[in-house]
Enzyme design. Structure first.
Site, short mmCIF file in Angstrom:
data_model
loop_
_atom_site.label_atom_id
_atom_site.label_comp_id
_atom_site.label_asym_id
_atom_site.label_seq_id
_atom_site.Cartn_x
_atom_site.Cartn_y
_atom_site.Cartn_z
CD GLU A 132 -4.31 -1.36 6.57
OE1 GLU A 132 -4.20 -2.56 6.88
OE2 GLU A 132 -4.53 -0.46 7.40
CB SER A 192 -0.94 0.01 1.21
OG SER A 192 -0.19 -0.01 2.42
CG HIS A 193 2.51 3.07 2.64
ND1 HIS A 193 1.52 2.25 3.16
CD2 HIS A 193 2.25 4.31 3.09
CE1 HIS A 193 0.72 2.98 3.92
NE2 HIS A 193 1.13 4.23 3.89
#
Length: 339
Positions: free
Chosen positions: A188, A47-48
């Site tokens: 998320e 997610s990053h």
């Protein structure tokens, strides 16, 4: 056609660097951001990782963020270092202030590094780990745009207001944890929306103030603090230390700036961040031994683990096995590089 594209970590780093430079980021800044992206993919924090690259690109293309910004480091006092990120991204600003902050913490036992005018799209563990590797205890936290309603409310005021903590270890990588003080990281929910699965109840409200498990409805509504009123209190602390203390923006101020700009891209907000750094040797020489003593007691119980161990296991595995990137995301990044 496969839904994913297999990539080595070298390929992740190269593609990230290329697309950032192609869209106006300086080579020096691009190398730092590409490391952030690569490490996130390596550690399984998707997610990053590459997921964030379009946000970096769109915020530069819109003119809201400056990919060529050169951070300005100021020694504010014997124990304080301030960095004006000049409307650039956080990681290059942190790297600019890091040497002086470490020097101060080790010479005095404690120091703080404060950022303002910075945009943070990365997971905070990447930043905290740098200071843990230097033998320091690190507590860091950051503001963002307004995504989260205060406890009892239904309108966005706070950000996800993440906190990260790093603790050095003897002969091992530091223990590092990183979490949003909202019930979940926004990434998320974005990943859930992209992949088409639901989110747990209690993460968010829809635009009408109702509980929702639909990630698309959550993104249109507001997120919630973790732990009810206790999480709410921690979010207030994050706002005060990250923004009130450093001169950076509270989340609602960052949101006002985004709104005034007249366009919403997928990039970060103009925020604030604080690092509190402690040299554990300042109190006694047995700190590292005591850390391992505590961790040994934890691990003696079946089913336990030390925070960050799963990331380190992912890192070791991905170094040889590589990672999988969603094919649509991979193509989007290629188009941004070549378009």
């Amino acid at each position: 056609m496969s839904d994913t594209v297999h990539m080595s970590l070298d390929e992740v780093r190269a593609l990230s660097t290329e697309v950032l430079i192609a869209n106006g980021m300086s080579e020096a800044n691009a190398m730092v951001i590409a490391d952030v992206v690569t490490q996130a993919e390596a550690d399984g924090t998707h997610s990053h990782g590459l997921f964030r690259v379009p946000g970096y690109v769109t915020s530069m293309r819109s003119g809201r963020m400056d990919g060529k910004a050169v951070p300005e480091v100021t020694e504010k006092s014997p124990g304080l270092v301030a960095v004006d990120s000049k409307n650039g991204f956080s990681p290059p600003a942190i790297m600019a202030g890091k040497p002086l902050a470490i020097e101060k913490a080790k010479s005095q036992g404690i120091a703080a590094l404060g950022l303002r005018n910075n945009g943070n799209l990365n997971a905070l563990w990447w930043e905290a780990e740098h200071f843990g590797d230097a033998g320091l205890i690190c507590l860091t936290m950051s503001t963002s745009q307004s995504f989260v309603a205060p406890w009892g409310g239904n309108k966005a005021l706070f950000g996800t207001d993440p906190i990260a903590f790093a603790c050095p270890r003897a002969g091992k990588p530091p223990m590092v944890f990183d979490y949003a003080t909202s019930a979940s990281a926004r990434g998320e929910i974005q990943v859930a929306a992209r992949e088409g699965h639901s989110i747990p109840k209690g993460w968010a409200l829809d635009k009408d103030g109702n509980d929702t498990t639909d990630p698309a409805a959550a993104l249109e509504g507001v997120q919630l603090p973790f732990g009810g009123h206790k999480g709410n209190a921690i979010m207030i602390m994050v706002e005060l230390l990250s923004a009130g203390l450093t001169g950076g923006n509270f989340c609602f101020e960052a949101q006002e700036q985004v709104d005034a700009f007249g366009g919403h891209d997928a990039g970060p907000s103009n925020a604030g961040q604080i690092f509190i750094l402690i040299d554990p040797k300042g109190f006694h020489e047995t700190f590292l031994d005591r850390v391992e003593g505590l961790f040994g007691k934890i691990l003696a119980q079946e089913g336990t683990r030390i925070p960050g161990d799963r990331r380190y296991a992912n890192r070791a595995r991905s170094a040889t096995d590589g990672i999988e990137c969603q094919a649509a995301l991979h193509q989007q990044i290629l188009d941004m590089r070549d378009g």
